[in-house]
Design a protein around this motif. Sequence first.
Motif: not given
Length: 491
Positions: A397, A422, A425-426, A435, A443, A450, A454, A479, A481
């Motif tokens: 992403y 990272d 794209i956030g 999520i 998406h 995907g 995950g 983002s 995590f």
Amino acid sequence: MTVGESLQVLLIEDSEDDALLAIRALKSSHLRLDWQRVQTVESFCALLKDQTWDVIIADYHLPGFDAPAALEMVQKSDLDIPFIVISGAIGEAAAVEMMKAGAHDYFMKDNLTRLAEAIRREVRDAKVRQEHRDAEVILKQQQAAIEAVIDGIAIVKAGTYLYLNHAYLELFGYEDSTELVGKSWHSLYIAEDVKRLENEIFPLLAQEQSWRGEAIAIRKDGSTFAQEISLTLTEDGTIVSVCRDITQRKQTEQQLKQLNADLLFSNQELGQFAYVASHDLQEPLRKIRSFAELLSERYQDQLDDVADRYISYITNGAIRLQGLIDDLLSYSRVSQAEFNVQETNLEVLLQQVTSDLETLIETRGVIISMDPLPTVLANPIQIQQLFQNLLSNAIKYCQAEVPKIHIGITQAHGTWTIAIKDNGIGIDPQFSERIFVIFQRLHNRNTYTGTGIGLAICKKIIERHGGQIWVDSQEGQGSTFFFSLPSSCDI
Ligand code: ADP
């Protein structure tokens, strides 16, 4: 009045000279004084009301006023102020009358040598009387509080009841304390608990002065109930027992235990079902897929375009379903697999993950940096999978020319928090919980490949370790995590 403070003296005296005489007698005995002189009923009344006095010294007779009247006023005002009479020529009978009426002492004006000593004594006595009154008030307040308490309170001496509050009687179904005062406490508890209290708890109480526990009590009507008791041993050997009915609590605890057991059972059942179902579904699905492929190979060019398209729909559907079932299997494997923890070096795990993703990292030109990572107590296979999922997402992403990932770590109160940041794209914060739900994606498959398993797997892994996982992100701004490993994972 305390040491060092001046004595507040109110003098009822029409002759200034006589007043000064009395004051001098007191001062010569080293009494520190603040004094005021009054001559009329009105000014006496006003000063009595407005100020506090340690002692009143009254001339027996003044024009329009006298000591008996003043004493009566003091008594009517409910004040306990030492009242001393001084007179030029008080007769024996009048003096006795005054003492009977409540005056504390009397003196002749021409002999004031003992005045200071008498005042000292009377002030001291008045102070003691005041302390008694204060103590009585406090005692009454405490008694009222004890009676108002919802817990049962009893005082037991030499095995028999000395005092019980209202709640105690109610608890055991008695109406009047006379039914229990003077009686042994033994008949109010089941024989087994009487024995336990006598043989085990009381010796313990003698050492530790207090004990808290449970026992089965017997009501007046013979019914029993569970009780929580706290016992305190006082200096004179009496025992104060505070107790309450815990039947309701016991029932709730029992229900909760049962519910937890049921929940655990149905969770295990559900997990097993997901595992077995996905496992068993694989076989017929494989058949559908291979026969659809056979069909397309065997009858190539013999069927029309529509039939070819239908066959390809079947093949693609079967492939997708297979992927989903594989994901479901991996997801249920996290909870089905035996959960063993061991000393796990997170740095070594991450190196393993970056080497597994080497091709992807090289093609995308990813730059990875990391803080020194510790060794923790964890399940290495699962934590490796967690890092794998988070790192591959961070690369997937990301549309930046050079994807950059930083793995940071902090520790507070024994809890490790690991952050994977990272420059991708956030994520819109409104989706930051969604999520982590199984098969939830933001998406479609054409934009990013995907299935949405995950992060659900990551969540399950972290929860098995007793930690938490969350994301901090804004759309277009990368983002981070986070996942935490509780202090139980700390070595
Ligand atoms: P998948 O990647 O198969 O869709 P995941 O469960 O790993 O499944 O991720 C769920 C969704 O969370 C993704 O579809 C994506 O929208 C979002 N996501 C996960 N990681 C990132 C990331 N690092 N940056 C932006 N979005 C992410």
